[in-house]
Design a protein around this motif. Structure first.
Motif, mmCIF file in Angstrom:
data_model
loop_
_atom_site.group_PDB
_atom_site.id
_atom_site.type_symbol
_atom_site.label_atom_id
_atom_site.label_comp_id
_atom_site.label_asym_id
_atom_site.label_seq_id
_atom_site.Cartn_x
_atom_site.Cartn_y
_atom_site.Cartn_z
ATOM 1 N N ARG A 1 -16.668 73.178 70.552
ATOM 2 C CA ARG A 1 -18.014 72.616 70.395
ATOM 3 C C ARG A 1 -17.962 71.196 69.838
ATOM 4 O O ARG A 1 -18.924 70.442 69.944
ATOM 5 N N GLY A 2 -16.848 70.834 69.227
ATOM 6 C CA GLY A 2 -16.729 69.526 68.592
ATOM 7 C C GLY A 2 -17.141 69.530 67.139
ATOM 8 O O GLY A 2 -17.379 68.471 66.547
ATOM 9 N N GLY A 3 -17.211 70.728 66.521
ATOM 10 C CA GLY A 3 -17.608 70.833 65.126
ATOM 11 C C GLY A 3 -16.447 70.601 64.173
ATOM 12 O O GLY A 3 -15.277 70.583 64.562
ATOM 13 N N ILE A 4 -16.787 70.428 62.907
ATOM 14 C CA ILE A 4 -15.798 70.156 61.866
ATOM 15 C C ILE A 4 -16.080 71.058 60.668
ATOM 16 O O ILE A 4 -17.213 71.119 60.186
ATOM 17 N N SER A 5 -15.062 71.738 60.176
ATOM 18 C CA SER A 5 -15.160 72.465 58.913
ATOM 19 C C SER A 5 -14.191 71.834 57.928
ATOM 20 O O SER A 5 -13.003 71.708 58.230
ATOM 21 N N VAL A 6 -14.690 71.413 56.785
ATOM 22 C CA VAL A 6 -13.854 70.786 55.762
ATOM 23 C C VAL A 6 -13.985 71.595 54.483
ATOM 24 O O VAL A 6 -15.092 71.791 53.981
ATOM 25 N N PRO B 1 -4.823 57.533 64.974
ATOM 26 C CA PRO B 1 -4.860 56.774 66.224
ATOM 27 C C PRO B 1 -6.293 56.654 66.742
ATOM 28 O O PRO B 1 -7.121 57.553 66.550
ATOM 29 N N HIS B 2 -6.586 55.566 67.428
ATOM 30 C CA HIS B 2 -7.956 55.319 67.879
ATOM 31 C C HIS B 2 -8.416 56.322 68.937
ATOM 32 O O HIS B 2 -9.623 56.532 69.099
ATOM 33 N N HIS B 3 -7.474 56.949 69.625
ATOM 34 C CA HIS B 3 -7.887 57.923 70.639
ATOM 35 C C HIS B 3 -8.171 59.299 70.036
ATOM 36 O O HIS B 3 -8.610 60.206 70.745
ATOM 37 N N VAL B 4 -7.925 59.461 68.724
ATOM 38 C CA VAL B 4 -8.149 60.745 68.049
ATOM 39 C C VAL B 4 -9.508 60.721 67.362
ATOM 40 O O VAL B 4 -9.824 59.794 66.606
ATOM 41 N N SER B 5 -10.325 61.731 67.604
ATOM 42 C CA SER B 5 -11.651 61.812 66.975
ATOM 43 C C SER B 5 -11.512 62.201 65.505
ATOM 44 O O SER B 5 -10.477 62.718 65.067
ATOM 45 N N TYR B 6 -12.581 61.951 64.756
ATOM 46 C CA TYR B 6 -12.585 62.346 63.342
ATOM 47 C C TYR B 6 -12.399 63.857 63.203
ATOM 48 O O TYR B 6 -11.662 64.327 62.336
ATOM 49 N N ALA B 7 -13.057 64.611 64.067
ATOM 50 C CA ALA B 7 -12.939 66.076 64.002
ATOM 51 C C ALA B 7 -11.494 66.510 64.203
ATOM 52 O O ALA B 7 -10.985 67.385 63.478
#
Length: 482
Positions: free
Chosen positions: A208-213, A290-296
């Motif tokens: 889904r593109g979600g992030i759990s921190v 790297p710039h191609h890597v998303s924050y998630a």
């Protein structure tokens, strides 16, 4: 924003008693409950509103820290015939005890949320409710909002429903015990399924593109005259457990959107200039992004047990992930309905013993499932709730607790020089010579002033000018950069 809990040993708390008292004064922490509120709690505990539905046959269990008494959630997990899973998730029914407009309701609106401080918590509701009659403690029959989520074999939710019911938890489990049993293969199936379902939901989150921190908890201890900070990394079971709560929050948001009335927890995607600053923080801390890597994707690679990673996660979430509450009714939906970190509509609804708004979202979902209009007391409060929640002090209490602990760790080292990195500046506020430093050893954060403009990402040699746990405000730790 993820919680950053600070624990304190008895010896450390005793040594810092004056500082902790000052902290409570600065935050204007509520004192003991007034006598009339305590009396109302006792009366409500003795005569709650009970539902007709009886679900006490469900062998629910809770998973919480061992010393917890305010138990908001209980669950029972099972496989569905034909494939997939069923999650039974009971949430404490606080509305069964708190009368709208009464003394308990007024006090809850004043307090907004339970505060967690190093020397103890300050509850939202009196213990007769939060740790007694409404809590899902084992072997007690209590009213609850009982959710049922049906999932397919991939962990996707195919149906959710919630209604009031009497429930009875069978066991109070703790995270470490569950983790040990699951790892050893000795956990009973309803408990072992938490790993299966939680893992599937984590995969769904990634897709889904979600992030759990989840940041590590910190503990401050005292050895002789030296304070020390240690970290406790989260266990996998804590992430699995959180996935059940997130799943329920997303289901609740969808119900409210479909019904046309509700309160969402919304969050917009960060602006490009903010992301650029966060990338600079990562570079300062030696984190390859790297710039191609998303924050998630980056966050999933980080280890919160690593102090530099934990520092990045703390700063990045504070800069990127600013969320708010959004109310709507009569099918006039807000323009923005998504929580960016979760990558879906979402609301808070699983912690009503500790958070004011969850009592209202629970009512909205029960009404939506029953095909009924929400109660008038919910509709009356609907548009004022975001302002009520904005008065909450939980985030400030967390940050100030960490500030106090870091000041205690450094208090005997005033005058020393430290290698540090600039991870934030106050340039946008017109103060380019002020900012935030991250020390390599010990791994703490501190405010700094400089003779020249601070540049984000630069390495500096900083002198510790102040480390005073009792200093008012947030600048308990202060450095000077020559």
């Amino acid at each position: 924003m993820p919680r950053h809990l600070m624990h304190m040993s008895d010896a450390a708390a005793a040594a810092l008693r004056a500082a902790l008292k000052r902290l409570r004064t600065e935050l204007e922490v509520p004192q003991d409950f007034p006598a009339h509120v305590l009396a109302a709690a006792e009366a409500a505990a003795a005569a709650p509103r009970l539902p007709d539905k009886d679900a006490t046959d469900l062998p629910l269990f809770t998973i919480d820290p061992p010393d917890s008494k305010d138990l908001d959630q209980a669950m029972y997990l099972e496989r569905r015939s034909g494939g997939g899973f069923r999650v039974h998730y009971a949430i404490a029914d606080v509305a069964a005890f708190v009368a709208p407009g009464g003394a308990l309701d007024a006090e809850a609106h004043e307090r907004v949320e339970t505060l967690y401080l190093p020397d103890g918590k300050v509850p939202l509701h009196p213990p007769a409710i939060s740790e007694g009659a409404a809590s899902l403690l084992p072997d007690r029959t209590v009213p609850a909002l009982l959710w049922q989520h049906d999932l397919d074999s991939h962990g996707e939710v195919v149906h959710s429903h919630v209604s009031r019911a009497l429930v009875r938890s069978r066991a109070k489990l703790d995270y470490e015990g569950v983790q040990q049993d699951v790892d050893a293969g000795t956990a009973e199936e309803p408990v072992a399924l938490l790993r299966d379902i939680g893992g599937l939901r984590e995969a769904v989150e990634v897709a889904r593109g979600g992030i759990s921190v989840t940041l590590p908890d910190q503990e401050i201890t005292l050895a002789g005259e030296t304070f020390r900070l240690s970290y406790r990394a989260p266990l996998p079971v804590e992430g699995w457990n959180e996935q059940i709560s997130l799943m329920t929050g997303m289901a609740a948001a969808r119900m409210m959107l479909d019904s046309g009335t509700g309160i969402l927890r919304t969050q917009k995607t960060a602006k490009p200039d903010v992301v650029t600053r966060v990338r600079a923080v990562a570079g300062v801390l030696g984190i390859d992004w790297p710039h191609h890597v998303s924050y998630a994707d980056l966050v999933r690679r980080l280890d919160p047990r690593d102090q530099k990673h934990a520092a990045f996660l703390s700063e990045a979430t504070a800069m990127l992930l600013k969320a708010e509450y959004t109310s709507f009714r009569d099918h006039r939906l807000p323009e923005h309905t998504i929580h960016a970190a979760i990558a879906a509509p979402y609301t808070h609804c699983t912690a009503p013993l500790r958070r004011l708004i969850d009592r209202y979202t629970g009512e909205l979902c029960v009404a939506a499932c029953a095909g009924q209009a929400p109660p008038d007391w919910v509709l009356t409060a609907l548009y004022g709730l975001p302002c009520d929640m904005a008065r909450g002090k939980g985030s400030r209490a967390d940050r100030r607790s960490v500030d106090l602990a870091e000041a205690a760790v450094l208090k005997n080292r005033v005058g020393e020089f430290f290698d540090a990195a600039v991870i934030n500046t106050d340039k946008e506020a017109g103060r380019p010579r002020e900012g935030m430093l991250h020390l390599a050893d010990p791994a703490v954060l501190g405010r700094a002033t400089s003779r020249a403009d601070l540049r984000l990402g630069e390495s500096v040699r900083a002198e510790l000018k102040r480390a005073d746990p009792e200093h008012p405000g947030q600048d308990k730790v202060l450095f000077s950069v020559p």
